[in-house]
Design a protein around this motif. Structure first.
Motif, PDB file in Angstrom:
ATOM      1  N   MET A   1       0.863  -1.190   0.000  1.00  0.00           N
ATOM      2  CA  MET A   1       0.000   0.000   0.000  1.00  0.00           C
ATOM      3  C   MET A   1       0.891   1.229   0.000  1.00  0.00           C
ATOM      4  O   MET A   1       1.774   1.361   0.832  1.00  0.00           O
ATOM      5  CB  MET A   1      -0.892  -0.005   1.246  1.00  0.00           C
ATOM      6  N   ALA A   2       0.681   2.132  -0.911  1.00  0.00           N
ATOM      7  CA  ALA A   2       1.541   3.310  -1.026  1.00  0.00           C
ATOM      8  C   ALA A   2       1.320   4.247   0.133  1.00  0.00           C
ATOM      9  O   ALA A   2       0.236   4.361   0.682  1.00  0.00           O
ATOM     10  CB  ALA A   2       1.255   4.033  -2.335  1.00  0.00           C
ATOM     11  N   CYS A   3       2.380   4.991   0.449  1.00  0.00           N
ATOM     12  CA  CYS A   3       2.327   5.941   1.553  1.00  0.00           C
ATOM     13  C   CYS A   3       1.588   7.218   1.173  1.00  0.00           C
ATOM     14  O   CYS A   3       1.429   8.110   1.988  1.00  0.00           O
ATOM     15  CB  CYS A   3       3.751   6.259   1.974  1.00  0.00           C
ATOM     16  N   ALA A   4       1.103   7.315  -0.073  1.00  0.00           N
ATOM     17  CA  ALA A   4       0.434   8.528  -0.520  1.00  0.00           C
ATOM     18  C   ALA A   4      -0.842   8.809   0.259  1.00  0.00           C
ATOM     19  O   ALA A   4      -1.376   9.911   0.220  1.00  0.00           O
ATOM     20  CB  ALA A   4       0.099   8.416  -2.007  1.00  0.00           C
ATOM     21  N   ALA A  11       9.491  18.846   5.464  1.00  0.00           N
ATOM     22  CA  ALA A  11      10.653  19.047   6.321  1.00  0.00           C
ATOM     23  C   ALA A  11      11.864  19.044   5.408  1.00  0.00           C
ATOM     24  O   ALA A  11      11.822  18.481   4.320  1.00  0.00           O
ATOM     25  CB  ALA A  11      10.766  17.935   7.367  1.00  0.00           C
ATOM     26  N   PRO A  12      12.980  19.679   5.830  1.00  0.00           N
ATOM     27  CA  PRO A  12      14.138  19.763   4.948  1.00  0.00           C
ATOM     28  C   PRO A  12      14.762  18.406   4.692  1.00  0.00           C
ATOM     29  O   PRO A  12      14.879  17.596   5.599  1.00  0.00           O
ATOM     30  CB  PRO A  12      15.097  20.664   5.729  1.00  0.00           C
ATOM     31  N   ALA A  13      15.154  18.143   3.461  1.00  0.00           N
ATOM     32  CA  ALA A  13      15.780  16.866   3.130  1.00  0.00           C
ATOM     33  C   ALA A  13      17.038  16.670   3.939  1.00  0.00           C
ATOM     34  O   ALA A  13      17.863  17.561   4.054  1.00  0.00           O
ATOM     35  CB  ALA A  13      16.102  16.821   1.640  1.00  0.00           C
ATOM     36  N   GLY A  14      17.176  15.496   4.547  1.00  0.00           N
ATOM     37  CA  GLY A  14      18.377  15.199   5.309  1.00  0.00           C
ATOM     38  C   GLY A  14      18.350  15.712   6.732  1.00  0.00           C
ATOM     39  O   GLY A  14      19.307  15.534   7.474  1.00  0.00           O
ATOM     40  N   ALA A  15      17.277  16.372   7.144  1.00  0.00           N
ATOM     41  CA  ALA A  15      17.243  16.896   8.509  1.00  0.00           C
ATOM     42  C   ALA A  15      17.136  15.761   9.499  1.00  0.00           C
ATOM     43  O   ALA A  15      16.585  14.708   9.208  1.00  0.00           O
ATOM     44  CB  ALA A  15      16.039  17.832   8.674  1.00  0.00           C
ATOM     45  N   VAL A  45       5.549   8.471  12.424  1.00  0.00           N
ATOM     46  CA  VAL A  45       5.963   9.710  11.772  1.00  0.00           C
ATOM     47  C   VAL A  45       7.014   9.358  10.734  1.00  0.00           C
ATOM     48  O   VAL A  45       7.599   8.274  10.756  1.00  0.00           O
ATOM     49  CB  VAL A  45       6.524  10.753  12.768  1.00  0.00           C
ATOM     50  N   LEU A  46       7.236  10.265   9.799  1.00  0.00           N
ATOM     51  CA  LEU A  46       8.217  10.049   8.742  1.00  0.00           C
ATOM     52  C   LEU A  46       9.467  10.862   9.015  1.00  0.00           C
ATOM     53  O   LEU A  46       9.392  12.046   9.318  1.00  0.00           O
ATOM     54  CB  LEU A  46       7.635  10.449   7.381  1.00  0.00           C
ATOM     55  N   GLN A  47      10.597  10.212   8.923  1.00  0.00           N
ATOM     56  CA  GLN A  47      11.875  10.867   9.150  1.00  0.00           C
ATOM     57  C   GLN A  47      12.605  10.999   7.807  1.00  0.00           C
ATOM     58  O   GLN A  47      12.875  10.008   7.133  1.00  0.00           O
ATOM     59  CB  GLN A  47      12.729  10.043  10.121  1.00  0.00           C
ATOM     60  N   PRO A  48      12.919  12.243   7.374  1.00  0.00           N
ATOM     61  CA  PRO A  48      13.591  12.411   6.093  1.00  0.00           C
ATOM     62  C   PRO A  48      15.019  11.883   6.104  1.00  0.00           C
ATOM     63  O   PRO A  48      15.672  11.858   7.146  1.00  0.00           O
ATOM     64  CB  PRO A  48      13.583  13.926   5.871  1.00  0.00           C
ATOM     65  N   ARG A  49      15.504  11.468   4.941  1.00  0.00           N
ATOM     66  CA  ARG A  49      16.871  10.980   4.792  1.00  0.00           C
ATOM     67  C   ARG A  49      17.589  11.824   3.745  1.00  0.00           C
ATOM     68  O   ARG A  49      16.965  12.541   2.953  1.00  0.00           O
ATOM     69  CB  ARG A  49      16.855   9.511   4.365  1.00  0.00           C
ATOM     70  N   GLY A  52      16.649  11.956   0.040  1.00  0.00           N
ATOM     71  CA  GLY A  52      15.359  12.521  -0.348  1.00  0.00           C
ATOM     72  C   GLY A  52      14.173  11.654  -0.012  1.00  0.00           C
ATOM     73  O   GLY A  52      13.031  12.083  -0.111  1.00  0.00           O
ATOM     74  N   HIS A  53      14.417  10.389   0.364  1.00  0.00           N
ATOM     75  CA  HIS A  53      13.331   9.488   0.748  1.00  0.00           C
ATOM     76  C   HIS A  53      13.136   9.551   2.268  1.00  0.00           C
ATOM     77  O   HIS A  53      13.946  10.110   2.988  1.00  0.00           O
ATOM     78  CB  HIS A  53      13.635   8.061   0.298  1.00  0.00           C
TER      79      HIS A  53
END
Length: 266
Positions: A1-4, A11-15, A45-49, A52-53
């Protein structure tokens, strides 16, 4: 199932901060299915990497089940997930059932499950929430008014000694602490910086220096979730390129906090 299916705020990429994930219905069944496998599951919650993912970080009433939750999130949403947990007070089922109860009794409250805050956000005045919680039959501590603006404690951190006429870039940091007994969303922008306006010791604006350029922030608003008592540091962006003459000053944050600053002679 997509996260969409999830509504995530930028949030800033890589933060090294977590993105706020809010939810309002379609994916509830998926999250409740996970809770059936992992007791006390409360969303994620989603944590940026840096690539960019994003990767998921589970919220759990029982943090010792983090590894199980990570597997379940990965299998259900096809997302990489960390086997660590953010402690939560309320499970996904408790939040969803509260929204359903409120929506049945008062649809105009427009209740929304915010899994990042681990609370239910309602379109009702904060001053009425005690009474409304009793009327709706839900715990008062579970509710957050949409109009509510949490108070954060802000503290200035200075790297080294700031001398008159020297560039301010890279010398100022602001520590932000959540003083509430629940998670709170902290909004900021300027590519991860917190704007700071330099004032006199009496709070008066300083005159502009000839030829001085003022940084302008045009970035989109970003949000992170701070847990109760949690503190984060952000680089400060002084809206003044060089330090003023030696003396005592104040730095004003966007939320109105006044932070003392000493400028030393060269």
């Amino acid at each position: 199932m997509a996260c969409a299916l999830l509504l995530s705020l930028l949030a800033p990429a890589g933060a090294e901060t977590s993105m706020l994930v809010a939810s309002n219905g379609p994916e509830w069944k998926l999250l409740l299915d996970i809770q059936a496998r992992v007791p006390g599951f409360a969303g994620f919650v989603l944590q940026p990497r840096q690539n960019g993912h994003s990767r998921a970080v589970p919220l759990l009433v029982f943090p010792n089940l983090a590894a199980q939750a990570a597997v379940a999130v990965r299998e259900t949403f096809n997302l990489p997930a960390l086997p660590v947990a953010i402690p939560a007070r309320y499970s996904a089922r408790t939040l969803v059932e509260a929204v359903r109860r409120i929506a049945a009794k008062q649809p105009s409250a427009q209740p929304v499950v915010d899994f990042g805050l681990n609370r239910v956000v309602v379109d009702s005045p904060r001053s009425y929430l005690d009474e409304l919680a009793r009327e709706w039959g839900v715990p008062r501590a579970l509710l957050v008014a949409r109009e509510e603006k949490p108070q954060f404690e802000e503290k200035l951190l200075v790297r080294g000694q700031i001398t008159a006429g020297k560039p301010l870039e890279g010398l100022l940091r602001v520590q932000v602490r959540n003083t509430l007994d629940r998670p709170a969303a902290f909004a900021y922008g300027c590519s991860g910086f917190l704007p700071l306006r330099v004032l006199t010791s009496r709070g008066q604006p300083l005159p502009e220096e000839p030829g001085e350029s003022i940084p302008i922030c045009t970035d989109e608003l970003m949000l992170i979730v701070l847990q109760p008592g949690e503190a984060r540091e952000f680089p400060g962006l002084a809206l003044r390129v060089k330090a003023p003459p030696a003396g005592k000053y104040l730095l004003k944050t966007e939320r109105g906090a006044l932070l003392p600053l000493t400028i030393w002679p060269r």
